[in-house]
Design a protein around this motif. Sequence first.
Motif, PDB file in Angstrom:
ATOM      1  N   GLU A 184       0.800  -1.165   0.089  1.00 58.50           N
ATOM      2  CA  GLU A 184      -0.077   0.025  -0.008  1.00 58.50           C
ATOM      3  C   GLU A 184       0.859   1.357  -0.050  1.00 58.50           C
ATOM      4  O   GLU A 184       0.588   2.247  -0.658  1.00 58.50           O
ATOM      5  N   LYS A 230       2.222   1.968  -3.404  1.00 55.42           N
ATOM      6  CA  LYS A 230       1.533   2.398  -4.163  1.00 55.42           C
ATOM      7  C   LYS A 230       1.163   3.974  -4.039  1.00 55.42           C
ATOM      8  O   LYS A 230       1.116   4.719  -4.873  1.00 55.42           O
ATOM      9  N   SER A 240      -9.103  -2.701  -1.099  1.00 54.80           N
ATOM     10  CA  SER A 240      -7.709  -3.070  -1.926  1.00 54.80           C
ATOM     11  C   SER A 240      -8.380  -3.644  -2.992  1.00 54.80           C
ATOM     12  O   SER A 240      -7.692  -3.698  -4.143  1.00 54.80           O
ATOM     13  N   TYR A 252      -8.870  -2.441  -6.711  1.00 53.31           N
ATOM     14  CA  TYR A 252      -7.769  -2.397  -7.623  1.00 53.31           C
ATOM     15  C   TYR A 252      -6.689  -3.487  -7.772  1.00 53.31           C
ATOM     16  O   TYR A 252      -6.761  -4.119  -7.021  1.00 53.31           O
ATOM     17  N   SER A 255      -3.939  -5.540  -7.574  1.00 52.07           N
ATOM     18  CA  SER A 255      -2.619  -5.426  -6.377  1.00 52.07           C
ATOM     19  C   SER A 255      -1.228  -5.715  -7.284  1.00 52.07           C
ATOM     20  O   SER A 255      -1.126  -6.463  -7.987  1.00 52.07           O
ATOM     21  N   ARG A 309       6.280  -3.264  -9.156  1.00 45.33           N
ATOM     22  CA  ARG A 309       6.297  -1.822  -9.459  1.00 45.33           C
ATOM     23  C   ARG A 309       7.599  -1.440  -9.751  1.00 45.33           C
ATOM     24  O   ARG A 309       7.765  -0.713 -10.537  1.00 45.33           O
ATOM     25  N   LYS A 364      -1.777   8.892 -10.604  1.00 42.57           N
ATOM     26  CA  LYS A 364      -2.695   7.701  -9.707  1.00 42.57           C
ATOM     27  C   LYS A 364      -3.250   6.641 -10.589  1.00 42.57           C
ATOM     28  O   LYS A 364      -3.277   5.437 -10.104  1.00 42.57           O
ATOM     29  N   GLU A 401      -0.751   4.441 -10.865  1.00 45.83           N
ATOM     30  CA  GLU A 401      -0.483   3.499  -9.539  1.00 45.83           C
ATOM     31  C   GLU A 401      -1.510   2.471  -9.249  1.00 45.83           C
ATOM     32  O   GLU A 401      -1.113   1.343  -8.627  1.00 45.83           O
ATOM     33  N   GLN A 402      -2.602   2.660  -9.690  1.00 49.92           N
ATOM     34  CA  GLN A 402      -3.676   1.588  -9.136  1.00 49.92           C
ATOM     35  C   GLN A 402      -4.835   1.214 -10.417  1.00 49.92           C
ATOM     36  O   GLN A 402      -5.688   1.929 -10.503  1.00 49.92           O
ATOM     37  N   ARG A 410      -3.816  -9.707 -10.231  1.00 47.64           N
ATOM     38  CA  ARG A 410      -2.440  -9.343  -9.910  1.00 47.64           C
ATOM     39  C   ARG A 410      -1.429  -9.460 -10.823  1.00 47.64           C
ATOM     40  O   ARG A 410      -1.582 -10.446 -11.560  1.00 47.64           O
TER      41      ARG A 410
END
Length: 877
Positions: A162, A165, A258, A261, A263, A269, A305, A308-309, A655
């Motif tokens: 988290e 992110k 969670s 979105y 993960s 990342r 954003k 990122e998600q 994922r």
Amino acid sequence: MKKVTPMMRQYLEIKKNYKDSILFFRLGDFYEMFFEDAIIASRVLEIALTGRDCGLEERAPMCGVPYHSSNSYISKLIENGYKVAICEQVEDPSTSKGIVKREVIRVISPGTVMEENLLDNKKNNYLMSIYKNNDKLGVSYIDITTGDCYATIIEEQNLIEEIAKVQPREIIYSDDVLNQKLDKISILNNIYLNKKSSCYYSLDEDILFKYFTKEYIEKLNLLNTVEIKYSLIGLLNYIFNTQKQITSNINNINIYKSKDYMSIDIFTRTNLELTQTLRNKQKKGSLLYVLDKTNTAMGGRLLRKWIEQPLVNKEKIEKRLNLIEEIKDNFNLREDISEELKNIYDIERLCGKIAFEKINPKEMISLKESIEKIPNVKNILLNSDTKHIKSLANEIDELKDIHLLIDNSILNEPSITLKDGNIIKSSFDERVKNLRELTTNGTYLIKEIETREKEKTGIKSLKIGFNKVFGYYIEITKANLKQFQVPSNYIRKQTLSNSERFITDELKQIEEKILNAEEKIKELEYELFINIRTEVYKNINRIQKVAKIIAYIDVLNCFAKVAYENNYCKPNINTSGKLSILNGRHPVVESIIGEENFVPNDTELDTDNFKIGIITGPNMAGKSTYMRQVSLITLLAHIGSFVPAQNADIPIVDRIFTRVGASDDLSQGQSTFMVEMTEVSHILKNATKNSLVILDEIGRGTSTYDGLSLAWAIVEYINEKIGCKTLFATHYHELTELENKFKGIKNYCVAVEEKGEDIIFLRKIIRGGSDQSYGIHVAKLANLPCEIIKRANEILKDLEKNDIIEKNINSSEVAITNQNFSDKNEELKQINFLNYEKENILKEIKSLNIINMTPIEAMNVLYNLQNKVKAIGDDTL
Ligand code: ADP
Ligand code: MG
């Protein structure tokens, strides 16, 4: 304590409550720092450390910075990881008795800065609060410059994910148990940690109602979700304690789960270089960099954003795709939108400045000029030949009243300060008009007197000047005084080395009028400006809403532009688990080498026959690029973006995992084999059959045989136990045998062409395994000295002949015994692997304790053994 001077006592009293901050203690025109603070600040700011008598035996270490230039010093301290508490004189020194009352009026910390030079305009500056309740965590975060606030509940094990992110600048948390976890990530990501945050000491709900309405809190059902509630209370306490004011730009909480979105863990990342590169952590070279064609800061932040998600809901993704599609091929629409957006300033942060009473007149004009563009944006959308985009337009509030208010009242080019006048239009207020006339008229009158006196006295160099002590004066040089007679009404006021200064009654009268008017107009303009600011502040929710829509349009337009310019296609989103990409490209690599130089590749993966792809091929062939391209295309589709391919059918995945083997991972120089295995273990535990897994040269960080055995076992496990779509690049050609053993596994390799001693990389992924490493060829390409290449070839030939590898195997140590991996005889190799399984069965039989078994148990054991033997197949028995 008793001996210290009263001022120092006041200082220590205040400092007690701000132990974790550098205290800027206002003394006249300076902020002074003392003791430890002074020592730190003088070092960081490179300013002189002095001392001050404080009543104690030793002088207190002291240093100071001028009030007027304090901003740059504060910034430097914040950048260096300190917090700064600003302590001001809160009563007028001329009217107070004894020591002037002082109070901390604001604490500036990395997560609560409002100063532009400390903010990245295309990145939110989040302060995060973590409240621990057993193994559940309430996580909330806010960017006070924009008012964006989010909250969720997560399992403790997902905390790092988290944080990766959200990328907060500062974290407060309720429980020291989290120290160890947070220490590591905060060092890696330069996050300011507040240990033992006192904002959770009192968890009084009142603070919630100060920021949000009762109805809103009820609507969100906040009071019943303990973790979120307390996390927010801590967050708001901290903001209130540092900012000392409640602002209504914080008016909204986005509560999410969670699972709304995709993960993406921290390794994935980093490896996919979503918003920064692995190597130097720069935006340039990342996916974000390629995609960022936004025209506003707000759009830039929203784009980040979205990246990122990524979403996991088919309808939501398709909504974005459909909107982008409408703009993509409409060149004029795209350009018209960009053209208007370019002139829109950061409305969100301007709202923040209004809320925190930090906006200056010039910025108010920026707000006005931005609002001016909004009706244009609305019209462009309304008049476009679109369906979904058009409907967005209807939500746009043109804010005409706000525009009118600012336009009527504030000068087009006002001053940037609040207290020096030159802010308000004369037409806005009769009093301003009169006072301004008086001041301009006054200077005109002074000029007139100067001309008149020159004529009267005959002194050509006579001039009227002004200073703060004497006001207006007539100045005559000494040379002239010898030659000419001064009129009798001149009163001598000051003698300088070369000249004398005089005043007259007339001059003083005019002076008083002018100075009075100047003083008055400054005060009046300040007052009027504050009124206007307050009026705008009342409408802050409306303005924020428009800012959100502008950001949204900006991002959609950005994706449309990227799709058009970079030749992306609209992906089809499915839920059948089938992933099919025709002529896919790597978005970042192609942006560097040019689309025409990039060799596109296809991908087919599903949940059945084509679950796992084993990719072999020499170094530099393009394996890593290919696999990352598959993840990035999948990820882009989930963001709602078009993708670099000719055609793409992308399944919803829960994922994406990407893991690069130790030897490839130079990022943090800390990748040991242990780290690699921990990460693989994390993947194996968390992947589901709906995940996409990319394993790049896993198992390389150890000796060949354990590495190969592990890689083999991992692939088997994924195939049988997880069933997720997987691409596995490997050096171990032996893994290509898996294709023959399991239905879901297929071999691919990157084509190379051999030309005598050289090889040419074709960058084309084809079916089949590669059985050569071409290591020496690659070394040659890298211009290793000819001698070495020649010698290496000789050694290689020798090795192949004598096969010393085989002789070196220590059969008891390695998992797979008695193997000859360099043997080119496929059949034999397979038999050897089966031997391994047979051996296991023999071991099992050997270890049976038959005496202690009941007949039924013995039957069961025998039955199981027989099944295992059957599973191997009979050709080898
Ligand atoms: P490997 O993982 O097989 O060692 P990489 O994926 O790291 O190889 O690729 C090596 C280099 O080849 C990359 O830096 C890139 O510039 C180039 N490359 C890779 N794939 C392609 C492609 N499809 N088209 C053009 N160049 C490519
Ligand atoms: Mg590679």
